[in-house]
Design an enzyme around this catalytic site. Structure first.
Site, PDB file in Angstrom:
ATOM      1  N   GLY A   5     -10.162  -2.722   6.345  1.00  0.00           N
ATOM      2  CA  GLY A   5     -11.158  -3.793   6.390  1.00  0.00           C
ATOM      3  C   GLY A   5     -11.004  -4.616   7.653  1.00  0.00           C
ATOM      4  N   ASP A  61      -1.113   0.956   0.998  1.00  0.00           N
ATOM      5  CA  ASP A  61      -1.738   2.184   0.502  1.00  0.00           C
ATOM      6  C   ASP A  61      -1.574   3.378   1.438  1.00  0.00           C
ATOM      7  OD1 ASP A  61      -2.606   0.923  -1.788  1.00  0.00           O
ATOM      8  OD2 ASP A  61      -4.509   0.309  -0.902  1.00  0.00           O
TER       9      ASP A  61
END
EC number: 2.7.1.11
Lengths: 358, 358, 358, 358
Positions: free
Chosen positions: A116, A139
């Protein structure tokens, strides 16, 4: 030279180490260093930047979180604001940001963040800001990177947690379902499940069938092993099925936690065996980084400053094929690195007898 | 197919994980698996091999040490034996070994070990044995490997130890010298020193001057930091100087521990400041592996079996440029991987202000 | 002398250490030792007892869980069985148990368990069995004991988890609600909350008001601390309110997890601040025991054998006023040790500014 | 009310937690709090006291060391100073200290320290200072206390270290001798040795014979256990023998480390088996406190303030028979708490088969 540093998105262990290395490496070159607080939040306040010196970054390498904060004000193109009627909306305040950078004479930004943050960074690059990115996400799913900062700690915490829960599963002869983070990629699930010798690992990359899991449970019973450890990524889903929880957004984050409960309930239904589910949740993202994460974060932070020095802008510092290098931010900004199903790690999981749900 | 597995040289965290993965991966292919105990020691006993099944490797992934043992009987070409007069000598018993493998119908050997073990493996290859090697050493100095099994745990233990000692150094305003392993290569020193934010790191690769260290101590005092943390590899030496401790061999291992004391004494002499030294020693090589080491060990163990299956013999399983592959054992058998002085990690250490003694 | 050992109720770190100490202490006296598996489950099988020797208890001190298992067959007075129509019922099979002990010539039982196990032990005592109890529960709520085995590990795991989550709370400026175990007593919540410097701790012993929590949140904001850590015992409830979750039984255990979510939702509602909840759940009861728990477990296990030797039966081994002694099982069997509200620990919590919800 | 806090003697995990609790508890009562830095060192500088507010003690509970420092200026009655000719001497500067307290209007001192600090505190009490002591030492040997702050962390670090070294001992079939702290009392040795299932534990309280150790080694070999773990307190000595190392003072601390080497050498001499020694040294006293130590430290710190409030001066805050209370400093000032040889812990060690050298 004057540079700014910010941290965006969910926090991750290692952020402070990266901030420290970038700050010290810049100071050593005689530059001035400024922090932006709360994502890009402080830009829109009276005190848009906070000066970073040796003092501010002292002793932070082993601290979790980020001394700069990372609240929900991470996107200058969609900054939330409260309207007169009390409802919330967003607006584009990126011009304000550009102007503030100019007013304060900031030459470049070191943006530490995940996918993001890199999408936003890419848009700021397009507006003319000189940016070097540092890849952060527990992640591990940023495209083009061997590894991201925060990932080793996350998989280590998950491994230790699964270790603990395994002893209970065995003592009580239960099915235990442990949900770990990973909405789109199963890195944490695969690696913590492998390291903790789980029996079943369910990934977003491999839609699973309950039949395959039940078969594994039965195989274990036939070997007198009356418990089964199942690790499930939050984004795993049954073959032909949907993501269990639709995902209710609170702020900018999605609340999950449904898949573990569903898998546990379904398996008890099918096998008659008692089951329990545990959702590790925020445990995986906080706290002191592992030695590995401290190192990768320090290296990334220092490398970002070398990029700034060489005016190698609009790049993301990465480890690629185990070599520290930099790649264009716009190449990674809209991609995702899933677990490759032909990787040796997936093969290893199968080789030691782990059921991957297929 | 019948395979044998052994572990040679000093123990390292992850050995059991590698044994487990190799065993399970072989059993899954319908093969028989046998362990050799105590290096190559059991070969010369009534019970040269111990059968390995699922039961033997259950639950060992997180255990330190090696279930197969790794005593001082690791070299069939120079096996120690006691003469009639009570003195010790060595003899070449490698023919016996070859014969035993043939007698028992063992098709291939998975040899888990360090550089010494690989030199021996290479000689056995030359005698006709089919071998796949797995790189193990906490020192991380095997040529051709990104990383060896055991290294991440060693640097993590050292980092945590230096963290602890740092608080004492600061509270007591002392110079603290911590000696870590690394006789020929400074991997543990460099990485644990960097991760624990040491002030000075001394490596075998960079002969050091006391002047540079004293300068660092003075610089810190001028900034009101009245303590200094110095991490020294056991094989570090002053410029133009000799290895402090000559190295007295007990069995096959060299006893060190002198450099830390010498550095501490010399610095107290030169600065008048109180100092202490701590030798981490065997703390660094035992105990439960980190998640990273569990993973690398499991991957290496499973990969070795894939090599056997493809008859890709006389190779060492390695991670090279972050890719799992295999390289000829004879290419690595007489080389050593030192810390490259132009690596980004060395640059990072300098960038955050660490003195490397030069 | 022949003795039997069993472990009942939920597993707890330290069970294996207690089994080991009791076994070794008995063997040292020349006795025979037998384990009962799965609570009292194995009594009703072909193999009611498993022989315990040095070999069985080797290396288990640091392992979580229990090598004897502790399934849902812990109550011989209400043993579950499946009726012909497939439904489940319970029956009293305690006579069978008494007979089996007699058939095998077992002289005494060392029963390691919590309050439920002690109630059962008390009934078996009344039937004539010679029993010595060992107090086990992560909840620390057994009456008459300074401390129970398993508690120190549970509060330590919870403390470390809250530490980690705190860094996220601070980085994201959130309210974080962490639910820990403790349905009737708030020991884990109080001590892990105090150790991790939580801001609010909610205990079953002190019905809470939302007003007090909101006041604390506001006080913190006024000091520029834009996050608040709230630790809640699963059995905490609002003043005048009910236990949030009614408790749905699966097997014999109650599923909770509702209070954290309710508190988080209510506080977001009242303050407008983003919140998250985490339920630690089974994380708190598994895995390797702390050094403290290893020690208390070894001491309890050995003490139980000394009680047997002195025929000090129908007693629970306890630490009382920091002295190892024994107290009648029937005195503790129907009591519960809540957190005394006038204890110095509660006072310490208030002294460091923690809000206890009142 | 104005109070001062200082920390004396060797650092110990938990000091910062005690400082924080005392500071917050005092601030909560509306008092002013001042820290003395470096033992009593800052008293003799331009800035004898540093103001402590919420800000200074924030986030320090989990940090090792002491934010107040604890250098070699701990004894106002024998303060070291350098004479004109460069040599060192000491002088009594306690009047200066009393005057400074009066000048600054300090009403009472919270002195956190070990036996040395309490002896000094007692002398200051005799000069008219109002003092409350907090018992700190990793050695756990302060008379009248169930436990001192720092001890649980020390024994836990030692236990973990011995765990690690045990895997190496077993893999290599060696005798391993681990030296832990404890010059006059064997608390760390006994408890870490028991928790880590050592085979032999040597304490200052029990002069040992080599024959008893050799017997244990032989007994183990006869059971096919070809390694032996020996934990030795630095102050242990052979029966009829002397402390191995005479103790060379550097600054105020004694340098030891000889007993482990001597025991290892002697055992190799007597058994022919390879041995190694490891000296844990400063590893045991630094770093983050365990949950137990955080709690005991917070409780002690808060209790000290309650004593001040009640003008219960010249007392040491202690846990006695598991109850928090206070005892006169002059009662503990010249005593030492050795391991009682009839304690249940010693009995437990014998019961699980540990050789105590007698």
């Amino acid at each position: 030279m004057k540079i700014a540093i910010n941290t965006g998105g969910g926090d991750a262990p290692g952020l402070n180490a990266a901030i420290r290395a970038a700050t010290l490496a810049a100071l050593r070159r005689g530059w001035e260093v400024y922090g932006i607080e709360n994502g890009y939040g402080s830009i829109y306040t009276d005190e848009p930047f906070v000066r970073l010196t040796e003092k501010e970054v002292r002793g932070i390498t082993l601290l979790g979180g980020t001394i700069l904060g990372t609240a929900n004000k991470g996107n200058p193109f969609e900054m939330p604001y409260q309207k007169k009627d009390g409802s919330w909306d967003t607006k584009d305040v990126s011009d304000h940001l550009m102007q503030t950078f100019e007013d304060y004479g900031i030459d470049a930004l070191v943006a530490i963040g995940g996918d993001g943050s890199m999408r936003i960074a890419n848009k700021l690059v397009n507006k003319g800001l000189d940016i070097v990115g540092v890849p952060k996400t527990i992640d591990n799913d940023i495209w083009g990177c061997d590894v991201t900062l925060g990932f080793d700690t996350a998989r280590s915490i998950a491994t230790e947690a699964i270790d603990r829960i395994t002893t209970t599963a065995e003592s009580h002869q239960r099915l235990m379902v442990v949900e770990v983070m990973g909405r789109y990629a199963g890195w944490i699930a695969l690696l913590s499940g492998l390291a903790s010798t789980a029996d079943v690992i369910l990934l977003p990359e491999i839609p699973f069938t309950y039949d395959s899991i039940v078969e594994k449970i039965e195989e274990r019973k036939s070997k007198d092993k009356h418990y089964t450890m199942i690790v499930v990524a939050e984004g795993a889903k049954p073959k032909g099925g949907e993501l269990v929880t639709k995902g209710k957004t609170i702020g900018q984050e999605v609340q999950l936690g449904g898949i573990a409960r569903q898998v546990a309930a379904e398996l008890t239904e099918r096998t008659g065996q008692e089951s329990r589910s545990v959702v590790l949740g925020h445990l995986q993202r906080g706290g002191s980084p592992t030695t590995y994460d401290r190192l990768i974060s320090l290296r990334f932070g220092a490398a970002a400053i070398r990029c700034v020095q060489e005016r190698d802008f609009n790049k993301l510092v990465v480890l690629q094929d185990n070599k520290l290098t930099s790649i264009p931010i716009n190449e990674v900004a809209n991609k995702m690195k899933a677990v490759p199903l032909d990787s040796d790690t997936v093969q290893t999981a199968r080789d030691v007898g782990i059921c991957l749900g297929d």
